[in-house]
Design an enzyme around this catalytic site. Structure first.
Site, PDB file in Angstrom:
ATOM      1  CB  SER A   1      -0.853   0.023   1.265  1.00  0.00           C
ATOM      2  OG  SER A   1      -0.049   0.330   2.385  1.00  0.00           O
ATOM      3  CG  ASP A   2       1.363   5.951  -1.071  1.00  0.00           C
ATOM      4  OD1 ASP A   2       2.320   5.978  -0.260  1.00  0.00           O
ATOM      5  OD2 ASP A   2       1.153   6.868  -1.886  1.00  0.00           O
ATOM      6  CD1 TRP A   3       5.056   4.871   5.018  1.00  0.00           C
ATOM      7  CD2 TRP A   3       4.848   3.768   3.100  1.00  0.00           C
ATOM      8  NE1 TRP A   3       6.075   3.948   4.954  1.00  0.00           N
ATOM      9  CE2 TRP A   3       5.969   3.257   3.785  1.00  0.00           C
ATOM     10  CE3 TRP A   3       4.526   3.186   1.872  1.00  0.00           C
ATOM     11  CZ2 TRP A   3       6.775   2.224   3.295  1.00  0.00           C
ATOM     12  CZ3 TRP A   3       5.321   2.164   1.370  1.00  0.00           C
ATOM     13  CH2 TRP A   3       6.425   1.700   2.079  1.00  0.00           C
ATOM     14  N   GLY A   4      -0.272   4.594   4.475  1.00  0.00           N
ATOM     15  CA  GLY A   4      -1.521   5.097   5.043  1.00  0.00           C
ATOM     16  C   GLY A   4      -2.710   4.926   4.121  1.00  0.00           C
ATOM     17  CB  ALA A   5      -3.137   3.617   0.710  1.00  0.00           C
TER      18      ALA A   5
END
Ligand code: BGC
Length: 789
Positions: free
Chosen positions: A252-256
């Site tokens: 995931s993108d960071w925090g997605a």
């Protein structure tokens, strides 16, 4: 530091020592050896930058780091916005600069060097390259992306991924997918039609996945068709894995991720950074049976495979040669500079250079060797405080930084005068601490008065080009344009060097200077590279990877960017960048692919052959017709006049770089594989090649086409099945259709009148029971006849 880089700065560095014990294993045996708790843990990060270890397999943690144009390895406080410090690393040209090299070898060389730095820092996966399509010049992150064109973006990304992974370091191609703006990036829902999605926004990802198999793909923050990409099964499983055959891990993108169970079920393998709540949610969902064991096993298996790959390449003794990497950065920057205008003012003559008599002499100066160097002034704060990268998670702490002023003085003499002209760091130059823009401007104008050549460094500050928000406009600060106007009035010749991460509007006053160099963002070696180009030590060879419009309002996405109420509709469809400008024949400031050289090139003797199985082979002779060695980028555009579907007037389908000595000529080949001719068919639910006569145009830019040739391609579209809802128009377009219709109509006279024909041919044939007096059996017989072929 151990020297490990060959002397050619464009060749890739040597590979690392491997740790074979971590390598191969049977993936299913790996998964069965893991406990359920280990599997659950492996679907999330151990912290901000590490994956969990797999103790039962004897595998330790691995580390990942940003970013695309240099390593952002954080040893202290971690963040994903580039706020805290990172260890020193070479800052290579960001993607905007690297893309304007149009050079696969430069992309591979840069990536190989970053891989060496990653190995030296114990990093197994570098979070890049960023490869989203530049849909609008306003996107705050355009400096991290390659191009408005999916072919160019895909080719460069594939070269980058190969260059890095051949060194034993993984990549994370990002941000998959349709992340083309920063406004509301964590929530915005993208509404895009199927063809546009596949042919423009997914195409480059498809290229890089099918060609280079990145170790990981990073999913984006946004939603597509109402579902966040982080739990979008269609994108993460059906397209990425089932259609393209992706074998690696989806991170995931960071925090997605807001729902780890749903994400794992949909195809995500790793949530980053660590999130204990996500882990607990998954544990409970698995226990309830809401997440299939198969999905959990897949995700854990991908994480283990990544651990194995990373650990196999890890080398505690790895080191890199910072000087050699700086040279790679300088060489890439030299190739990235795009010469937009030149009336012969460039290259400037160096002191003592006899060429100065020819190149530099002019009114008001003594003709002779030192003419340029003596009358040279440098203006603009960016000359001493370079703008060389963008803000956010890709921000690199450089090993060193050369400024253009120092590099110019090293060539032309320490006494070359300089004035700041405006204050750095702020958009309009006004800060409380800074001298007023008026006084800075007045000082610079005085310096320029009567100068033989004023070299003016203009551009945008990092404060307006960043991850996390979009730009409001594409204007250069007004104080800089005012400075330019005034300098033009007093200096004999004006050369402008621009530093900006995404296009800026270039008013007539800028396009009308004696020479205009678009430097984009050039990384830590940009100062030397710029001076080398100004004085002709390097012949500029960069080409525009994005169109420079006359006005923001002209750009195809203008009316549909950035959407509202967390929703954006890609209303311009396929017509992104030059595809849109060309479709309406709009005037632009500089077209896609444009870039001048200090020499000239001719392209001739185009030969094109084609086959349905292999695609198109293009050959053209390129000749250096000037008196300097140079690099030409041959560009091949393809179109299908008369296509049955909507298409752009031309699309880039191939390009090649060629270095030629003065007078030298060479035959250059470009292969266009059949996959690159495919269009997405919503009806067939897949890729097809439309049959017909394709036009191939080659040239030096999208609007400087030097030769063209037509070739037949058979195509592979499945023959559509005609039904009661098909129209006479569709039936007649098929071989045998005319005859089948004719036998139905007989002498009924239904289509005899041309007016009548025009109206009737778009009526579904099933309606002709009432409208034409035919029986269902008669109509079905006609349809059977057509469908028999
Ligand atoms: C960015 C990614 C980056 C990640 C980790 C996110 O904010 O969108 O590109 O890799 O942070 O820093």
């Amino acid at each position: 530091m151990t020297p490990s880089t060959p002397s050619d700065p464009q060749s890739t560095p040597s590979g690392p020592r491997r740790n074979p014990s971590a390598r191969s294993a049977d993936p299913s045996a790996d998964v069965s050896a893991l406990s359920q708790e280990e599997k659950i843990a492996l679907t999330g990060g151990a912290d901000f930058w590490h994956l969990h270890a797999a103790p039962s397999l004897g595998l330790g943690q691995i580390q990942v780091s940003d970013g695309p144009h240099g390593l952002r390895q954080q040893s202290g406080a971690a963040d994903n916005l580039g706020l805290n410090d990172s260890v020193e690393a070479t800052c290579f040209p960001p993607a905007v600069g690297l893309a304007s090299t149009w050079s696969r070898s430069s992309a591979a060389a840069v990536a190989g060097a970053i891989a060496e730095e990653a190995l030296a820092g114990g990093v197994s996966v570098v979070l890049g390259p960023g490869m989203n399509i530049k849909r609008s010049p306003l996107c705050g992150r355009n400096f991290e992306y390659f191009s408005e064109d999916p072919h160019l973006a895909g080719e460069l990304a594939a070269a980058f991924v190969d260059g890095m992974q051949q060194r034993g370091v993984g990549t994370s191609v990002k941000h998959f997918a349709l992340n083309n703006q920063e406004t509301d990036r964590m929530r915005v829902d993208v509404d895009v039609d199927e063809r546009t999605m596949h042919e423009i926004y997914l195409r480059a990802f498809r290229t890089v996945v099918t060609r280079a198999q990145p170790w990981t793909v990073m999913c984006s923050y946004n939603s597509v068709d109402g579902t966040p990409v982080a739990r979008n099964r269609r994108l993460l499983t059906e397209i990425l894995r089932e259609q393209w055959g992706f074998e690696g891990l989806v991170v995931s993108d960071w925090g997605a991720v807001e729902d780890r169970p749903a994400s794992v079920q949909a195809g995500l393998d790793l949530q980053m950074p660590a999130d204990p709540f996500g882990e607990q949610d998954l544990r409970e969902a698995v226990a309830r049976g809401d997440v299939d064991q198969e999905a959990l096993d897949r995700a854990a298996g991908k994480a283990v495979a990544l651990l194995r790959r990373g650990l196999a390449a890890a080398d505690p003794d790895a080191a890199y040669d910072a000087e050699a990497h700086h040279r790679i950065a300088v060489e890439a920057a030299r190739r990235a500079l795009v010469l937009l205008e030149n009336d012969g003012t460039l290259p400037l003559a160096e002191p003592g250079d006899p060429a100065g008599a020819a190149v530099g002499a002019g009114a008001g100066t003594e003709a002779g060797a030192d003419a340029d160097a003596e009358g040279l002034v440098v203006i603009g704060d960016f000359a001493q405080t370079p703008r060389y990268q963008g803000a956010g998670s890709s921000h690199v702490n450089p090993t060193r930084l050369t400024d253009a002023l120092g590099a110019i003085r090293a060539i032309a003499g320490e006494d070359v005068p300089f004035a700041r002209g405006f204050a750095p760091g702020t958009t309009d130059g006004e800060t409380d601490a800074a001298p007023s823009s008026e006084s800075l401007r007045a000082e610079a104008v005085e310096l320029a008065r009567g100068a033989r050549t004023a070299v003016l460094f203009l551009g945008l500050g990092e404060d307006v080009e960043s991850e996390g928000f979009d730009r409001a406009d594409i204007e250069l600060p007004a104080v800089q344009l005012q400075l330019l106007e005034e300098v033009r009035e007093v200096a004999e010749r004006v050369v402008v060097v621009l530093s900006n991460g995404s296009v800026v509007r270039l008013p007539a006053s800028l396009r009308g200077v004696n020479a205009l160099l678009e430097g984009w963002l050039l990384g830590q070696g940009g100062g030397e590279a710029t001076a080398d180009v100004l004085f002709g030590r390097a012949n500029p060879s960069g080409r525009l990877a994005e169109t420079i419009p006359l006005r923001l309002e002209d750009t195809p996405s203008y009316l549909h960017f950035p959407g509202e109420d967390s929703r954006v509709r890609y209303g311009e469809g396929l017509f992104v960048g030059y595809r849109g400008f060309d479709a309406v024949d709009a005037e632009v400031a500089y077209p896609f692919g444009h870039g001048l050289s200090f020499t000239t090139f001719a392209q001739s003797d185009l030969a094109v052959t084609a086959s349905a199985a292999d695609g198109i082979e293009v050959e053209v002779t390129v000749e250096n017709t000037g008196d300097r060695a140079g690099r030409e980028i041959v560009q091949a555009y393809v179109s299908l006049p008369g296509s049955r579907v909507t298409r752009a007037p031309r699309e880039l389908k191939g390009f090649a770089e060629v270095e030629l000595a003065p007078g030298e000529s060479r035959r250059v080949g470009i292969s266009i594989p059949v996959e690159d001719l495919q269009i997405w068919s919503p009806a067939a639910g897949g890729w097809v090649v439309e049959g017909g006569t394709y036009r191939v145009e080659v040239g030096a830019s999208s609007r400087d086409l030097r030769a063209s040739a037509d070739v037949e391609i058979a195509g592979d579209e499945p023959r559509p099945v005609m039904t009661m809802t098909s129209t006479p128009l569709e039936i007649r377009a098929l071989p045998g259709g005319e005859e089948a219709l004719g036998s139905l109509l007989g002498d009924s006279g239904l289509f005899a009148d041309p007016e009548m024909l025009k109206m009737a041919e778009q009526i579904p044939v099933g309606r002709f029971t009432g409208l034409g007096g035919f029986s269902r059996e008669q109509l079905q017989e006609m349809l059977d006849r057509v469908n028999r072929g």
